[in-house]
Scaffold this motif. Sequence first.
Motif, PDB file in Angstrom:
ATOM      1  N   LEU A 148       0.921  -1.222   0.039  1.00  0.00           N
ATOM      2  CA  LEU A 148       0.138  -0.044  -0.030  1.00  0.00           C
ATOM      3  C   LEU A 148       0.956   1.194   0.070  1.00  0.00           C
ATOM      4  O   LEU A 148       0.333   2.366  -0.879  1.00  0.00           O
ATOM      5  CB  LEU A 148      -0.911   0.027   1.247  1.00  0.00           C
ATOM      6  N   ALA A 149       2.009   1.189   0.796  1.00  0.00           N
ATOM      7  CA  ALA A 149       2.811   2.236   0.648  1.00  0.00           C
ATOM      8  C   ALA A 149       3.210   2.600  -0.626  1.00  0.00           C
ATOM      9  O   ALA A 149       3.309   3.777  -0.866  1.00  0.00           O
ATOM     10  CB  ALA A 149       3.911   2.212   1.680  1.00  0.00           C
ATOM     11  N   GLU A 150       3.655   1.741  -1.354  1.00  0.00           N
ATOM     12  CA  GLU A 150       4.241   1.800  -2.537  1.00  0.00           C
ATOM     13  C   GLU A 150       3.131   2.304  -3.647  1.00  0.00           C
ATOM     14  O   GLU A 150       3.533   3.372  -4.321  1.00  0.00           O
ATOM     15  CB  GLU A 150       4.933   0.470  -3.242  1.00  0.00           C
ATOM     16  N   ILE A 151       2.104   1.763  -3.487  1.00  0.00           N
ATOM     17  CA  ILE A 151       0.858   1.958  -4.285  1.00  0.00           C
ATOM     18  C   ILE A 151       0.642   3.532  -4.349  1.00  0.00           C
ATOM     19  O   ILE A 151       0.321   4.331  -5.273  1.00  0.00           O
ATOM     20  CB  ILE A 151      -0.338   1.341  -4.148  1.00  0.00           C
ATOM     21  N   ARG A 152       0.673   4.101  -2.996  1.00  0.00           N
ATOM     22  CA  ARG A 152       0.440   5.552  -2.591  1.00  0.00           C
ATOM     23  C   ARG A 152       1.344   6.524  -3.223  1.00  0.00           C
ATOM     24  O   ARG A 152       1.174   7.515  -3.110  1.00  0.00           O
ATOM     25  CB  ARG A 152       0.044   5.667  -1.035  1.00  0.00           C
ATOM     26  N   ARG A 153       2.393   5.836  -3.594  1.00  0.00           N
ATOM     27  CA  ARG A 153       3.490   6.762  -4.185  1.00  0.00           C
ATOM     28  C   ARG A 153       3.250   6.986  -5.781  1.00  0.00           C
ATOM     29  O   ARG A 153       3.793   8.045  -6.248  1.00  0.00           O
ATOM     30  CB  ARG A 153       5.052   6.109  -4.044  1.00  0.00           C
ATOM     31  N   SER A 154       2.330   6.189  -6.250  1.00  0.00           N
ATOM     32  CA  SER A 154       1.975   6.606  -7.568  1.00  0.00           C
ATOM     33  C   SER A 154       1.256   7.755  -7.762  1.00  0.00           C
ATOM     34  O   SER A 154       0.634   8.321  -6.705  1.00  0.00           O
ATOM     35  CB  SER A 154       1.018   5.616  -8.161  1.00  0.00           C
ATOM     36  N   SER A 155       1.308   8.191  -8.889  1.00  0.00           N
ATOM     37  CA  SER A 155       0.664   9.497  -9.198  1.00  0.00           C
ATOM     38  C   SER A 155       0.031   9.673 -10.822  1.00  0.00           C
ATOM     39  O   SER A 155       0.959   8.985 -11.530  1.00  0.00           O
ATOM     40  CB  SER A 155       1.310  10.876  -8.745  1.00  0.00           C
TER      41      SER A 155
END
Length: 176
Positions: free
Chosen positions: A133-140
């Motif tokens: 989830l932490a990595e997914i939240r880095r997406s933009s």
Amino acid sequence: MMQRVKRPQRVTTTVTERMFGSTDLSTINIQRGRDHAHAPYVRFRELCGLGSASSFEHFSREILSTGVRRRMEEVYGSVDRVDLWVGALLEDPVIRGMVGPTVACIIGPQFKRTRDGDRFYYENPGVFTRAQLAEIRRSSLSRILCDNGQNINMAPREAFRVGRLVPCSQIPRMDL
């Protein structure tokens, strides 16, 4: 990417005059609301905590233009006859939003229920680990533009905000 959106965003002539030939989407939406017995605009305002209205002047916090309110009164005669589609479309957008307070009240909770009710929604428990989830939240969206656009080397750090462009190398990337 560097041009602000026009506000308030209303229905364009492409939709009103060319989408369905001899009729337009607004007309269809007004008729749909009537066919489905939607309550009038004034009732949805009340349900959304915007207060009751007995005159068109009571719409002044949501529909700022006196000319628009006056024209509504000419067309509808009574606040109790204003169609939801029309009243909601004529509201000025909420701060940092694209829709007025009545539509925001209607669609916000609906989007939340749709998201939370989707067992595959990525933030629901058990779908991904905390690290994932932490990595997914880095997406933009800015990163997606950089990775997928042709010859895009610069983008705004936040794609939905007008700001200065930064090199794509400065926009965080997800570690898959």
